[in-house]
Design an enzyme around this catalytic site. Structure first.
Site, PDB file in Angstrom:
ATOM      1  N   LYS A  25     -21.388  30.044   8.568  1.00 41.99           N
ATOM      2  CA  LYS A  25     -21.845  30.967   7.516  1.00 41.99           C
ATOM      3  C   LYS A  25     -21.051  32.260   7.582  1.00 41.99           C
ATOM      4  O   LYS A  25     -20.607  32.780   6.559  1.00 41.99           O
ATOM      5  CB  LYS A  25     -23.335  31.262   7.700  1.00 41.99           C
ATOM      6  CG  LYS A  25     -23.844  32.296   6.719  1.00 41.99           C
ATOM      7  CD  LYS A  25     -25.311  32.591   6.897  1.00 41.99           C
ATOM      8  CE  LYS A  25     -25.611  33.303   8.181  1.00 41.99           C
ATOM      9  NZ  LYS A  25     -26.817  34.130   8.167  1.00 41.99           N
ATOM     10  N   ASP A  52     -27.076  30.972   1.338  1.00 42.24           N
ATOM     11  CA  ASP A  52     -26.376  32.244   1.506  1.00 42.24           C
ATOM     12  C   ASP A  52     -24.975  32.231   0.897  1.00 42.24           C
ATOM     13  O   ASP A  52     -24.504  33.260   0.402  1.00 42.24           O
ATOM     14  CB  ASP A  52     -26.294  32.611   2.999  1.00 42.24           C
ATOM     15  CG  ASP A  52     -27.605  33.225   3.493  1.00 42.24           C
ATOM     16  OD1 ASP A  52     -28.622  33.114   2.761  1.00 42.24           O
ATOM     17  OD2 ASP A  52     -27.613  33.809   4.592  1.00 42.24           O
ATOM     18  N   ASN A  94     -31.531  36.461   0.484  1.00 39.67           N
ATOM     19  CA  ASN A  94     -31.805  37.075   1.780  1.00 39.67           C
ATOM     20  C   ASN A  94     -30.532  37.048   2.626  1.00 39.67           C
ATOM     21  O   ASN A  94     -30.585  36.922   3.840  1.00 39.67           O
ATOM     22  CB  ASN A  94     -32.940  36.329   2.483  1.00 39.67           C
ATOM     23  CG  ASN A  94     -33.544  37.157   3.614  1.00 39.67           C
ATOM     24  OD1 ASN A  94     -33.216  38.341   3.770  1.00 39.67           O
ATOM     25  ND2 ASN A  94     -34.399  36.542   4.404  1.00 39.67           N
ATOM     26  N   ARG A 124     -34.962  44.993   4.917  1.00 41.89           N
ATOM     27  CA  ARG A 124     -33.921  45.004   5.950  1.00 41.89           C
ATOM     28  C   ARG A 124     -33.057  46.248   5.751  1.00 41.89           C
ATOM     29  O   ARG A 124     -32.459  46.443   4.694  1.00 41.89           O
ATOM     30  CB  ARG A 124     -33.086  43.723   5.878  1.00 41.89           C
ATOM     31  CG  ARG A 124     -33.947  42.483   6.149  1.00 41.89           C
ATOM     32  CD  ARG A 124     -33.185  41.196   5.961  1.00 41.89           C
ATOM     33  NE  ARG A 124     -32.157  41.020   6.986  1.00 41.89           N
ATOM     34  CZ  ARG A 124     -31.300  39.995   6.995  1.00 41.89           C
ATOM     35  NH1 ARG A 124     -31.346  39.079   6.046  1.00 41.89           N
ATOM     36  NH2 ARG A 124     -30.390  39.910   7.941  1.00 41.89           N
ATOM     37  N   ASP A 321     -27.564  35.343  17.532  1.00 40.05           N
ATOM     38  CA  ASP A 321     -28.249  34.299  16.760  1.00 40.05           C
ATOM     39  C   ASP A 321     -28.536  33.071  17.611  1.00 40.05           C
ATOM     40  O   ASP A 321     -29.642  32.537  17.613  1.00 40.05           O
ATOM     41  CB  ASP A 321     -27.418  33.910  15.537  1.00 40.05           C
ATOM     42  CG  ASP A 321     -27.511  34.970  14.451  1.00 40.05           C
ATOM     43  OD1 ASP A 321     -28.436  35.808  14.530  1.00 40.05           O
ATOM     44  OD2 ASP A 321     -26.670  34.971  13.540  1.00 40.05           O
ATOM     45  N   GLU A 350     -34.002  37.900   9.584  1.00 40.88           N
ATOM     46  CA  GLU A 350     -34.785  37.269   8.520  1.00 40.88           C
ATOM     47  C   GLU A 350     -36.278  37.569   8.668  1.00 40.88           C
ATOM     48  O   GLU A 350     -37.022  37.641   7.718  1.00 40.88           O
ATOM     49  CB  GLU A 350     -34.547  35.762   8.522  1.00 40.88           C
ATOM     50  CG  GLU A 350     -33.256  35.320   7.833  1.00 40.88           C
ATOM     51  CD  GLU A 350     -32.008  35.536   8.676  1.00 40.88           C
ATOM     52  OE1 GLU A 350     -32.074  36.226   9.718  1.00 40.88           O
ATOM     53  OE2 GLU A 350     -30.947  35.031   8.260  1.00 40.88           O
ATOM     54  N   HIS A 394     -34.554  30.312   8.920  1.00 39.71           N
ATOM     55  CA  HIS A 394     -33.928  29.027   9.245  1.00 39.71           C
ATOM     56  C   HIS A 394     -33.843  28.777  10.745  1.00 39.71           C
ATOM     57  O   HIS A 394     -34.046  27.666  11.215  1.00 39.71           O
ATOM     58  CB  HIS A 394     -32.535  28.970   8.618  1.00 39.71           C
ATOM     59  CG  HIS A 394     -31.653  30.147   8.956  1.00 39.71           C
ATOM     60  ND1 HIS A 394     -30.323  30.035   9.204  1.00 39.71           N
ATOM     61  CD2 HIS A 394     -31.925  31.468   9.101  1.00 39.71           C
ATOM     62  CE1 HIS A 394     -29.806  31.215   9.472  1.00 39.71           C
ATOM     63  NE2 HIS A 394     -30.761  32.111   9.407  1.00 39.71           N
ATOM     64  N   ARG A 395     -33.532  29.832  11.514  1.00 40.09           N
ATOM     65  CA  ARG A 395     -33.341  29.618  12.958  1.00 40.09           C
ATOM     66  C   ARG A 395     -34.662  29.300  13.671  1.00 40.09           C
ATOM     67  O   ARG A 395     -34.685  28.597  14.672  1.00 40.09           O
ATOM     68  CB  ARG A 395     -32.650  30.810  13.609  1.00 40.09           C
ATOM     69  CG  ARG A 395     -31.294  31.041  13.027  1.00 40.09           C
ATOM     70  CD  ARG A 395     -30.312  31.740  13.922  1.00 40.09           C
ATOM     71  NE  ARG A 395     -29.115  31.990  13.147  1.00 40.09           N
ATOM     72  CZ  ARG A 395     -28.234  31.054  12.818  1.00 40.09           C
ATOM     73  NH1 ARG A 395     -28.374  29.816  13.239  1.00 40.09           N
ATOM     74  NH2 ARG A 395     -27.189  31.348  12.067  1.00 40.09           N
ATOM     75  N   LYS A 422     -30.891  27.969   4.263  1.00 33.91           N
ATOM     76  CA  LYS A 422     -30.090  29.199   4.340  1.00 33.91           C
ATOM     77  C   LYS A 422     -28.715  28.937   4.927  1.00 33.91           C
ATOM     78  O   LYS A 422     -27.728  29.518   4.480  1.00 33.91           O
ATOM     79  CB  LYS A 422     -30.846  30.224   5.198  1.00 33.91           C
ATOM     80  CG  LYS A 422     -30.266  31.616   5.135  1.00 33.91           C
ATOM     81  CD  LYS A 422     -31.277  32.607   5.681  1.00 33.91           C
ATOM     82  CE  LYS A 422     -31.008  34.017   5.195  1.00 33.91           C
ATOM     83  NZ  LYS A 422     -29.855  34.640   5.779  1.00 33.91           N
ATOM     84  N   THR A 457     -47.718   3.506  -5.925  1.00 29.57           N
ATOM     85  CA  THR A 457     -47.789   4.885  -6.413  1.00 29.57           C
ATOM     86  C   THR A 457     -48.312   5.797  -5.307  1.00 29.57           C
ATOM     87  O   THR A 457     -47.735   6.839  -5.007  1.00 29.57           O
ATOM     88  CB  THR A 457     -48.752   4.944  -7.617  1.00 29.57           C
ATOM     89  OG1 THR A 457     -48.348   3.942  -8.543  1.00 29.57           O
ATOM     90  CG2 THR A 457     -48.746   6.307  -8.265  1.00 29.57           C
TER      91      THR A 457
HETATM   92  N1  LIG Z   1     -55.653   6.263  -8.774  1.00 29.59           N
HETATM   93  C1  LIG Z   1     -55.081   5.861  -9.915  1.00 29.59           C
HETATM   94  N2  LIG Z   1     -55.646   6.136 -11.072  1.00 29.59           N
HETATM   95  C2  LIG Z   1     -55.084   5.736 -12.218  1.00 29.59           C
HETATM   96  N3  LIG Z   1     -53.951   5.017 -12.299  1.00 29.59           N
HETATM   97  C3  LIG Z   1     -53.336   4.714 -11.183  1.00 29.59           C
HETATM   98  C4  LIG Z   1     -53.870   5.111  -9.938  1.00 29.59           C
HETATM   99  N4  LIG Z   1     -53.023   4.682  -9.002  1.00 29.59           N
HETATM  100  C5  LIG Z   1     -52.018   4.034  -9.658  1.00 29.59           C
HETATM  101  N5  LIG Z   1     -52.203   4.067 -10.958  1.00 29.59           N
HETATM  102  C6  LIG Z   1     -51.343   3.458 -11.978  1.00 29.59           C
HETATM  103  O1  LIG Z   1     -51.494   2.073 -11.891  1.00 29.59           O
HETATM  104  C7  LIG Z   1     -50.272   1.408 -12.101  1.00 29.59           C
HETATM  105  C8  LIG Z   1     -50.047   0.399 -11.002  1.00 29.59           C
HETATM  106  O2  LIG Z   1     -49.784   1.071  -9.804  1.00 29.59           O
HETATM  107  P1  LIG Z   1     -48.763   0.514  -8.715  1.00 29.59           P
HETATM  108  O3  LIG Z   1     -48.576   1.630  -7.756  1.00 29.59           O
HETATM  109  O4  LIG Z   1     -47.571  -0.088  -9.342  1.00 29.59           O
HETATM  110  O5  LIG Z   1     -49.667  -0.604  -8.043  1.00 29.59           O
HETATM  111  P2  LIG Z   1     -49.365  -1.660  -6.924  1.00 29.59           P
HETATM  112  O6  LIG Z   1     -48.214  -1.168  -6.112  1.00 29.59           O
HETATM  113  O7  LIG Z   1     -50.638  -1.725  -6.141  1.00 29.59           O
HETATM  114  O8  LIG Z   1     -49.106  -2.927  -7.636  1.00 29.59           O
HETATM  115  C9  LIG Z   1     -49.216   2.492 -12.190  1.00 29.59           C
HETATM  116  O9  LIG Z   1     -48.833   2.650 -13.550  1.00 29.59           O
HETATM  117  C10 LIG Z   1     -49.900   3.737 -11.673  1.00 29.59           C
HETATM  118  O10 LIG Z   1     -49.439   4.900 -12.329  1.00 29.59           O
END
Ligand SMILES: Nc1ncnc2c1ncn2[C@@H]1O[C@H](COP(=O)(O)OP(=O)(O)O)[C@@H](O)[C@H]1O
Ligand SMILES: Nc1ccn([C@H]2C[C@H](O)[C@@H](COP(=O)(O)OP(=O)(O)O)O2)c(=O)n1
Length: 664
Positions: A25, A52, A94, A124, A321, A350, A394-395, A422, A457
């Site tokens: 740096k 930075d 910073n 500073r 440092d 920092e 960062h450190r 940073k 999901t």
């Molecule tokens: N708690 C929740 N409430 C409403 N919709 C959900 C919820 N969890 C997941 N979904 C929706 O359900 C769908 C299926 O989910 P997914 O994660 O693909 O399921 P899986 O992996 O179990 O097959 C997705 O479109 C997701 O956005």
């Protein structure tokens, strides 16, 4: 870079391998400024890419420098010693390495400029530099508190005949700033006189070394008087290579001393014993504590030497440092206390680093005494897992990561890990390429359940929040089924061994959000309902399941894993610290799947989907091997009535309850 709220480091055991570190740096920002002020175009290689340097680059662009990037090389055409043509308001975050030298250069050149930063930058001090600049005729006003940024700069009436006094005992950056700015106006010899003891001298040596590369040979009389000779001009050297950052190297030198044991070696490339950076002398301090270090012109190798480490009592003025790293090494130096002296400059970095180090080291169980300019650290008798505050420093984040190697199995939570941006955005990723631990120490969260319950999901969001890896085990069965079909195999029990052979050697790669099979993008192909059904078929074949076990377990990597599927908690990771069995009513799941498909433009009816998913549930739960079922120790989560965020928060709450520092 980890942008999570915190990053948990599980107990780590050892380290070995090779790291290449980002550019220095100090060198990067000095080179950028000199290249911006000088005559000619400079090609800068291996420039550090960090917060930075980014604020410096933005400022230089605003000041009218032309910048271009080709591959890893940045070209800057300088202003040839002329003042910037237009007024500018510069935001410098910073970055002290941007604020101080730009203040001096712009004040000497003159124009209409405002320089500001983040709130901490406005705490500073910069008064000593401003005083020195005012004495030589510069116009600088404080826009808020006297003695601190933000600043307004106007046009100077320079008086350069008398020696310019500058305090050297607060920050060497003030002297650096004057040394880089004054060659722009050296019609006669210009003398700078340092008042008080000069702190952080090695940084002045970097400045002098780089000035010499840009054609300015500063004369000096000890560390008291510096003379910029009449007729000095900043001229581009054409090419500059930025060496790796020696302060960043301190973490890996310490890592080698702590964790490269039993024949392991940690090798650092891009930096060696002829480095121009003062922090390279951290090596000597680490050796005093026990590190076994060998080095060449462009590399350093470190092994554990003495163990436990030896306590140290050291004047840290020459490595301000990197010395923070000694503070964490001191945790492993039993048989006495370590004392770090002459570290007053830590108070204005920092954060107040003396106070911050003392507070956080105590959380781990160390006894710490703190003085105006020293710290005394006595290692813990009993280590404690702790949440380490990082104070936007960062450190703090980087050195405390080294506390994860205690053999008492402590977990270290680093709060706000993105503060490493940073100077070393990829710090933790780099650490994880060389840090090793037993697989059972790497945390795993399992999320199993029937189709369309929301496993994927939920699991991927929990992984995002924790900075963990994510395993979508269903995708592997989908890919195995696709690969088997591509090989012309019927997905039946008669073909079990051939399908298993395909599954055992899947040429699969997960790249960002894409899935590649033998280089072909199959991300969409494996997501059809038919692909799901085919996956369910091959997943009922015991030999196929066996073939995929090691591939799945291979996803258990630092810093942790969230895995979703049918048998994550029952078969693949039976020792996982948290297992969730996720369900939702069949009606809800069919509805979710329909929405998901229709978002992709695929039309279906609820009835068909519901029949499909019930058929799949039946096959997945009735098969002989690893059927879909909740692990005995799984927590049940029915998310029929929950939003995605609610289920994510629920799982994260369960996870917190399992942390060793939950009561602190
Ligand atoms: N708690 C929740 N409430 C409403 N919709 C959900 C919820 N969890 C997941 N979904 C929706 O359900 C769908 C299926 O989910 P997914 O994660 O693909 O399921 P899986 O992996 O179990 O097959 C997705 O479109 C997701 O956005
Ligand atoms: N750990 C796993 C994951 C999936 N499978 C099988 C059973 C599933 O029906 C298929 C497809 O799994 P996937 O999780 O992608 O399917 P859904 O997204 O839940 O519809 O693979 C399995 O047997 N074991």
């Amino acid at each position: 870079m980890y942008t999570t709220e915190f990053l948990d480091l599980p107990p780590l055991d050892s380290a070995d391998g090779v790291v290449r570190l980002p550019g220095s740096k100090s060198i990067s920002n000095r080179v950028l400024l000199l290249a911006a002020l000088c005559e000619g175009t400079t090609a800068v290689h291996d420039l550090l890419d960090s917060d930075d340097t980014l604020v410096m680059l933005k400022a230089l662009e605003q000041l009218g420098c032309s910048l271009s990037r080709h591959g890893g090389v940045l070209r800057i055409t300088g202003l040839a010693g002329l003042p910037p043509a237009k007024p500018a308001k510069l935001f410098l975050g910073n970055a002290g390495t941007a604020m101080r030298p730009l203040t001096a250069a712009l004040a000497v050149l003159g124009g209409e400029f405002e320089l500001s930063g983040v709130p901490r930058m406005h705490e500073r001090p910069i008064g000593d530099l401003v005083d020195a600049l005012r004495k030589l005729g510069c116009t600088i006003d404080y826009l808020a508190q006297q003695g601190f940024p933000p600043l307004r700069i106007g046009r100077p009436q320079l008086r350069l005949t008398e020696a310019i006094p500058v305090r050297g005992d607060v920050s060497s950056q003030f002297l650096t700033a004057l040394l880089m700015a004054l060659p722009l106006v050296a019609q006669q010899d210009i003398t700078i006189e340092v008042e008080g003891e000069l702190v952080s001298r090695p940084y002045i040596e970097i400045t002098l070394n780089l000035l010499a590369r840009f054609g300015v040979a500063v004369r000096r009389d000890g560390w008291r008087r510096f003379i910029i000779p009449a007729g000095s001009r900043l001229v581009s050297p054409g090419e500059v290579h930025v060496e790796a950052d020696a302060s960043s190297a301190s973490y890996f030198i310490a890592l080698g001393a702590i964790a490269a044991h039993d024949g392991r070696v940690l090798r650092i490339e891009g930096l060696g014993h002829d480095s121009i950076q003062g922090d390279i002398r951290f090596v000597e301090a680490a050796q005093l504590m026990g590190a076994d270090v060998r080095s060449g012109p462009n590399w350093i190798e470190v092994r554990r030497g003495a163990w436990p480490l030896r306590p140290i009592n050291i004047d840290c003025n020459h490595i301000p440092d990197a010395a923070m790293t000694l503070g964490v090494m001191a945790l492993y130096a039993t048989g006495g206390s370590s004392v770090l002296r002459n570290i007053a400059s830590w108070r204005v970095k920092e954060t107040d680093r003396i106070a911050a180090m003392a507070t956080e080291l105590r959380k781990l169980g160390a006894r710490v005494e703190e003085g105006a300019d020293w710290l005394r650290i006595t290692p813990p008798d009993v280590w404690k897992s702790a949440r380490i505050g990082t104070y936007d420093d960062h450190r703090m984040a980087m050195c405390f990561s080294l506390a994860a190697f205690a053999d008492q199995g402590t977990t270290v939570r680093v709060e706000d890990p993105k503060c490493v941006g940073k100077t070393f955005p990829q710090y933790f990723e780099t650490l994880f390429t060389v840090a090793r631990t037993a697989p059972e120490h790497i945390p795993v969260i399992c999320i199993d359940g029937p189709t369309a319950s929301g496993k994927g999901t939920l699991a991927s969001r929990v992984a995002d929040r924790l900075g963990y890896h994510y395993l979508d085990s269903g995708a592997l069965y989908r890919i195995a089924a696709l690969a088997a079909r591509n090989a012309g195999l019927e997905l039946t029990a008669q073909r079990e061994s051939e399908i298993a052979a395909v599954a055992a050697t899947l040429p699969v790669r997960f790249a960002a959000d894409r899935v590649l099979l033998d280089g072909q993008d199959v991300t969409d192909a494996i997501r059809t309902e038919e692909a799901g059904m085919n996956a369910s078929r091959v997943s009922a074949l015991p030999a196929v399941r066996t073939a995929l076990v090691e591939l799945q377990r291979g996803f258990r990597q630092l810093p942790g894993l969230v895995a979703d599927g049918r048998d994550m908690g029952t078969v693949i990771f039976p020792g996982a610290a948290l297992k969730v069995y996720l369900t939702a009513s069949a009606a809800q799941r069919a509805d979710r799947r329909q929405r998901q498909l229709s978002a992709k433009g695929i039309a279906t009816t609820i009835d068909v989907l519901r029949a499909d998913l019930e058929a799949r549930d039946a096959r997945d739960s009735q098969r002989a091997v690893a059927p879909l079922k909740a692990a005995q120790d799984a927590l049940l989560l029915d998310n029929s009535e929950q939003s995605i965020e609610e289920s994510v928060d629920q799982v994260l709450r369960w996870w917190e309850e399992r942390q060793p520092f939950k009561d602190t």
